[in-house]
Motif scaffolding. Structure first.
Motif, PDB file in Angstrom:
ATOM      1  N   GLY A 438       0.885  -1.126   0.075  1.00  0.00           N
ATOM      2  CA  GLY A 438       0.159  -0.083   0.137  1.00  0.00           C
ATOM      3  C   GLY A 438       0.878   1.175   0.003  1.00  0.00           C
ATOM      4  N   ILE A 439       1.862   1.187   0.772  1.00  0.00           N
ATOM      5  CA  ILE A 439       2.735   2.525   0.768  1.00  0.00           C
ATOM      6  C   ILE A 439       3.546   2.750  -0.270  1.00  0.00           C
ATOM      7  CG2 ILE A 439       5.011   3.540   1.959  1.00  0.00           C
ATOM      8  CD1 ILE A 439       3.950   2.038   4.683  1.00  0.00           C
ATOM      9  N   GLU A 440       3.892   1.467  -0.956  1.00  0.00           N
ATOM     10  CA  GLU A 440       4.772   1.894  -2.245  1.00  0.00           C
ATOM     11  C   GLU A 440       3.697   2.335  -3.561  1.00  0.00           C
ATOM     12  OE1 GLU A 440       8.053   1.542  -3.627  1.00  0.00           O
ATOM     13  OE2 GLU A 440       8.134   1.875  -1.355  1.00  0.00           O
ATOM     14  N   LEU A 441       2.307   1.590  -3.552  1.00  0.00           N
ATOM     15  CA  LEU A 441       1.607   2.201  -4.292  1.00  0.00           C
ATOM     16  C   LEU A 441       0.909   3.539  -4.376  1.00  0.00           C
ATOM     17  CD1 LEU A 441      -0.375   1.277  -6.835  1.00  0.00           C
ATOM     18  CD2 LEU A 441      -2.197   0.348  -5.092  1.00  0.00           C
ATOM     19  N   THR A 442       0.890   3.911  -2.931  1.00  0.00           N
ATOM     20  CA  THR A 442       0.794   5.369  -2.751  1.00  0.00           C
ATOM     21  C   THR A 442       1.961   6.384  -3.406  1.00  0.00           C
ATOM     22  OG1 THR A 442      -0.509   4.866  -0.735  1.00  0.00           O
ATOM     23  CG2 THR A 442       0.048   6.990  -1.117  1.00  0.00           C
ATOM     24  N   ARG A 443       3.095   6.036  -3.103  1.00  0.00           N
ATOM     25  CA  ARG A 443       4.098   6.547  -3.549  1.00  0.00           C
ATOM     26  C   ARG A 443       4.204   6.897  -4.919  1.00  0.00           C
ATOM     27  NH1 ARG A 443      10.265   5.246  -3.345  1.00  0.00           N
ATOM     28  NH2 ARG A 443      11.353   7.219  -3.876  1.00  0.00           N
ATOM     29  N   TRP A 444       4.016   5.666  -5.596  1.00  0.00           N
ATOM     30  CA  TRP A 444       3.889   5.450  -7.254  1.00  0.00           C
ATOM     31  C   TRP A 444       2.806   6.477  -7.574  1.00  0.00           C
ATOM     32  CZ3 TRP A 444       0.397   3.959 -10.770  1.00  0.00           C
ATOM     33  CH2 TRP A 444       0.807   3.700 -12.086  1.00  0.00           C
ATOM     34  N   SER A 445       1.831   6.352  -7.079  1.00  0.00           N
ATOM     35  CA  SER A 445       0.537   7.114  -7.468  1.00  0.00           C
ATOM     36  C   SER A 445       0.949   8.713  -7.533  1.00  0.00           C
ATOM     37  CB  SER A 445      -0.599   6.783  -6.981  1.00  0.00           C
ATOM     38  OG  SER A 445      -1.009   5.447  -6.807  1.00  0.00           O
ATOM     39  N   LEU A 446       1.561   9.283  -6.065  1.00  0.00           N
ATOM     40  CA  LEU A 446       1.823  10.531  -6.003  1.00  0.00           C
ATOM     41  C   LEU A 446       2.696  10.895  -7.115  1.00  0.00           C
ATOM     42  CD1 LEU A 446       1.959  10.328  -2.205  1.00  0.00           C
ATOM     43  CD2 LEU A 446       0.063  11.580  -3.799  1.00  0.00           C
ATOM     44  N   ASP A 447       3.662  10.083  -7.347  1.00  0.00           N
ATOM     45  CA  ASP A 447       4.780  10.499  -8.277  1.00  0.00           C
ATOM     46  C   ASP A 447       4.233  10.665  -9.695  1.00  0.00           C
ATOM     47  OD1 ASP A 447       7.984  10.229  -8.860  1.00  0.00           O
ATOM     48  OD2 ASP A 447       6.768   9.250 -10.709  1.00  0.00           O
ATOM     49  N   ARG A 448       3.211   9.656 -10.114  1.00  0.00           N
ATOM     50  CA  ARG A 448       2.350   9.671 -11.241  1.00  0.00           C
ATOM     51  C   ARG A 448       1.556  10.806 -11.544  1.00  0.00           C
ATOM     52  NH1 ARG A 448       0.910   6.439 -15.392  1.00  0.00           N
ATOM     53  NH2 ARG A 448      -1.159   6.203 -16.145  1.00  0.00           N
ATOM     54  N   ALA A 449       1.189  11.191 -10.404  1.00  0.00           N
ATOM     55  CA  ALA A 449       0.064  12.534 -10.365  1.00  0.00           C
ATOM     56  C   ALA A 449       1.133  13.726 -10.837  1.00  0.00           C
ATOM     57  CB  ALA A 449      -0.538  12.902  -9.090  1.00  0.00           C
ATOM     58  N   LEU A 460      -5.604   7.120  -5.764  1.00  0.00           N
ATOM     59  CA  LEU A 460      -5.503   8.047  -4.865  1.00  0.00           C
ATOM     60  C   LEU A 460      -7.010   8.709  -4.239  1.00  0.00           C
ATOM     61  CD1 LEU A 460      -2.581  10.143  -5.919  1.00  0.00           C
ATOM     62  CD2 LEU A 460      -2.776   8.601  -3.971  1.00  0.00           C
ATOM     63  N   ARG A 461      -7.603   8.839  -5.486  1.00  0.00           N
ATOM     64  CA  ARG A 461      -8.991   9.375  -5.311  1.00  0.00           C
ATOM     65  C   ARG A 461      -9.785   8.457  -4.280  1.00  0.00           C
ATOM     66  NH1 ARG A 461      -9.029   9.424 -11.055  1.00  0.00           N
ATOM     67  NH2 ARG A 461     -10.659   7.938 -11.187  1.00  0.00           N
ATOM     68  N   THR A 462      -9.639   7.239  -4.363  1.00  0.00           N
ATOM     69  CA  THR A 462     -10.293   6.036  -3.278  1.00  0.00           C
ATOM     70  C   THR A 462      -9.884   6.404  -1.824  1.00  0.00           C
ATOM     71  OG1 THR A 462     -10.514   4.553  -4.829  1.00  0.00           O
ATOM     72  CG2 THR A 462     -10.590   3.908  -2.603  1.00  0.00           C
ATOM     73  N   LEU A 463      -8.517   6.807  -1.834  1.00  0.00           N
ATOM     74  CA  LEU A 463      -7.816   6.982  -0.441  1.00  0.00           C
ATOM     75  C   LEU A 463      -8.587   8.292  -0.024  1.00  0.00           C
ATOM     76  CD1 LEU A 463      -4.066   6.019  -0.799  1.00  0.00           C
ATOM     77  CD2 LEU A 463      -5.830   4.859   0.471  1.00  0.00           C
ATOM     78  N   ASP A 464      -8.652   9.584  -0.840  1.00  0.00           N
ATOM     79  CA  ASP A 464      -9.201  10.723  -0.518  1.00  0.00           C
ATOM     80  C   ASP A 464     -10.636  10.454  -0.178  1.00  0.00           C
ATOM     81  OD1 ASP A 464      -6.733  11.978  -1.505  1.00  0.00           O
ATOM     82  OD2 ASP A 464      -7.632  12.180  -3.539  1.00  0.00           O
ATOM     83  N   ALA A 465     -11.317   9.752  -0.751  1.00  0.00           N
ATOM     84  CA  ALA A 465     -12.770   9.649  -0.276  1.00  0.00           C
ATOM     85  C   ALA A 465     -12.840   8.612   1.161  1.00  0.00           C
ATOM     86  CB  ALA A 465     -13.412   8.657  -1.262  1.00  0.00           C
ATOM     87  N   ALA A 466     -11.972   7.989   1.414  1.00  0.00           N
ATOM     88  CA  ALA A 466     -12.013   7.269   2.809  1.00  0.00           C
ATOM     89  C   ALA A 466     -11.434   7.957   3.897  1.00  0.00           C
ATOM     90  CB  ALA A 466     -11.233   5.760   2.479  1.00  0.00           C
ATOM     91  N   GLY A 467     -10.949   9.101   3.476  1.00  0.00           N
ATOM     92  CA  GLY A 467     -10.332   9.889   4.431  1.00  0.00           C
ATOM     93  C   GLY A 467      -8.751   9.602   4.596  1.00  0.00           C
ATOM     94  N   LEU A 468      -7.998   8.722   3.768  1.00  0.00           N
ATOM     95  CA  LEU A 468      -6.642   8.672   3.945  1.00  0.00           C
ATOM     96  C   LEU A 468      -5.806   9.099   2.961  1.00  0.00           C
ATOM     97  CD1 LEU A 468      -7.565   4.818   4.481  1.00  0.00           C
ATOM     98  CD2 LEU A 468      -7.023   6.314   6.374  1.00  0.00           C
ATOM     99  N   GLY A 469      -6.230  10.031   2.253  1.00  0.00           N
ATOM    100  CA  GLY A 469      -5.347  10.485   1.251  1.00  0.00           C
ATOM    101  C   GLY A 469      -4.252  11.734   1.828  1.00  0.00           C
ATOM    102  N   PHE A 470      -3.270  11.761   0.867  1.00  0.00           N
ATOM    103  CA  PHE A 470      -2.382  12.748   1.277  1.00  0.00           C
ATOM    104  C   PHE A 470      -2.084  13.791   0.108  1.00  0.00           C
ATOM    105  CE2 PHE A 470       2.215  14.337   0.965  1.00  0.00           C
ATOM    106  CZ  PHE A 470       2.211  14.828   2.509  1.00  0.00           C
ATOM    107  N   ASP A 471      -2.101  15.092   0.656  1.00  0.00           N
ATOM    108  CA  ASP A 471      -1.941  16.145  -0.436  1.00  0.00           C
ATOM    109  C   ASP A 471      -0.896  17.232   0.260  1.00  0.00           C
ATOM    110  OD1 ASP A 471      -1.924  18.316  -2.026  1.00  0.00           O
ATOM    111  OD2 ASP A 471      -4.101  18.019  -2.397  1.00  0.00           O
TER     112      ASP A 471
END
Length: 472
Positions: A438-449, A460-471
């Motif tokens: 999960g941590i690696e996928l989050t980091r990859w997704s932030l880099d991709r953004a 990332l949008r799913t994490l945002d909706a669940a209150g777990l997103g990082f911005d």
């Protein structure tokens, strides 16, 4: 995980990358050592060798433990306070960070508003009051920590980031008039909500004040076990002896908690920095930076930079590296690929500094949690308090957290203790291998953004909706 992006999607730091030979030359001769700790070595404190008692035992000699000890003695000068540090005062995160002391206790406005919308106004006010109180303490306690309340310049380095700046934005010309970089397209300068400090000096000065107030400070005294507490004193075991304490404050930061139930709530993420040699007068003139603000950009994988008292540039961030299993090791700190990347980004930001030398490179582990800001708790019938999960913004927030712990140990109902941010714990990280994936996928997704004009993917949008997103 490495991303190879199409040329049209390269970031500003990739589009303006310097000749790799300049990066190699800059790093040649650099030392893997923490500049702050070399620049301000602290006094020695004897290990605890004989059994003792305390009204309050503090575990950890970083900012959180030191503020807790100092504030405890200020509240009750007659209390016997014992502080136990496993290594030396400020040797970990408190002596290795960038020295940004922020007003925010929620890891920024977006994070705070999304998680605690009903109390964000109070959290914002309390954070600013905490920073103002920090400044008063620097003055009243005589903390020689190179305090500079210069604020932070947050800059856009991509066209899509300019839209995020808001109505008070400075245009490219005004931003470059403050700090001259061809990458800067606009920015905002918050002048009051950030101060800069010398991290190691701050830790050592807090220890000095603690000792002067009567705190018994012991280095090389790791606490290996915690017993009792529910119906009597808490017993802290060190390799040599024990401390029987009426109350205990746990301030062990990224290191495994003495309370097993809280261990899944944090993971260690390694952050890296490089430090230049002191700039020449010509180099300083080429970049400006006369107001000495902190500097950051608006990317998900953001950078931070600042000037030191002797005119060096500290430049860090971007890579945030997690090792499966949440392992901590000094071997993770000398990561050549990251230091090369940071130096390349530094020279992309300031091409006029071609030829500058990197004097120091180092890393440290950050305690992060799923809400990216500190959490607070009580255990053992209210005799043990703890706080952790500062996620890189602990320089200022630890002072606030120390007062929260002392309020709760005293059984006091205060505005601080009534906050839902204080009363609720974050979701724990899942066990491995899910946490690592999960941590690696989050980091990859932030880099991709960052490589897709800020567009966040489904994960990332799913994490945002669940209150777990990082911005950031």
């Amino acid at each position: 995980m490495t991303i190879v992006a199409p040329a049209a999607q390269r970031t500003a730091y990739e589009r303006h990358a310097p000749d790799p030979r300049l990066v190699e030359q800059a790093l040649a001769g650099s030392r893997h050592a923490v500049f702050w700790l070399e620049d301000a070595p602290g006094p020695h404190h004897e290990p605890l060798t004989a059994a003792t008692t305390a009204d309050l035992a503090v575990v950890g000699g970083g900012y959180l433990g030191l503020w807790t000890a100092v504030q405890a003695k200020r509240r009750d000068p007659g209390a016997r306070v014992v502080l136990l540090e496993a290594e030396t005062i400020g040797w970990a995160a408190s002596g290795r960070n960038g020295g940004f002391c922020e007003a925010s206790i929620t890891h920024g406005e977006d994070n705070g508003r999304s998680r605690w919308p009903g109390e964000y106004s109070a959290l914002e006010r309390l954070g600013r009051e905490n920073l103002d109180g920090f400044e008063r303490d620097v003055r009243e306690l005589g903390l020689d920590c190179q305090w500079e309340r210069t604020g932070t310049l947050a800059v856009a380095v991509e066209p899509h980031q300019v839209q995020w700046l808001g109505p008070d934005a400075l245009d490219a010309g005004r931003v470059r008039g403050e700090i001259a970089s061809p990458l800067f397209l606009g920015g905002t300068w918050n002048r009051r909500d950030t101060a800069l400090v010398h991290p190691a000096r701050l830790a050592h000065e807090l220890a000095r004040v603690a000792v002067e107030l009567g705190v018994e400070v012991h280095e090389h005294s790791p606490v290996v076990d915690l017993a009792g507490g529910r119906r009597g004193p808490v017993v802290l075991h060190t390799p040599r002896t024990t401390v029987r304490a009426a109350k205990v404050a746990l301030a062990s930061n990224v290191f495994p908690s003495l309370l097993r139930r809280t261990r899944p709530m944090t993971v260690p993420v390694y952050d890296y920095v490089v430090m230049t040699e002191p700039l020449t007068a010509q180099q300083r003139a080429a970049i400006g930076w006369e107001h000495r603000q902190g500097l950051t950009d608006l990317a998900n994988q953001f950078h931070y930079a600042r000037l030191t008292a002797d005119g060096r540039i500290l430049y860090g961030g971007y890579d945030a590296v997690y090792h499966r299993g949440g392992r901590l090791s000094s071997a993770y700190e000398d990561r050549q690929a990251t230091y090369a990347r940071l130096t390349s980004h530094l020279l992309a930001t300031f091409p006029q500094l071609a030829g500058v030398r990197i004097s120091h490179r180092w890393a440290g582990a950050i305690d992060t949690c799923t809400r990216f800001t500190a959490f607070h708790g009580l255990a053992r019938g209210g005799r043990v308090a703890y706080a952790a999960g500062f996620t890189g913004l602990g320089v200022g927030a630890t002072r606030f957290a120390a007062n929260v712990m002392l309020d709760r140990l005293a059984g006091e109902q205060t505005e601080r203790t009534r906050l839902s941010m204080v009363r609720r714990l974050p979701l724990p990280f899942p066990p491995e291998p899910l946490a690592g994936v999960g941590i690696e996928l989050t980091r990859w997704s932030l880099d991709r953004a960052d490589h897709r004009a800020g567009r966040r993917n489904l994960f990332l949008r799913t994490l945002d909706a669940a209150g777990l997103g990082f911005d950031s």
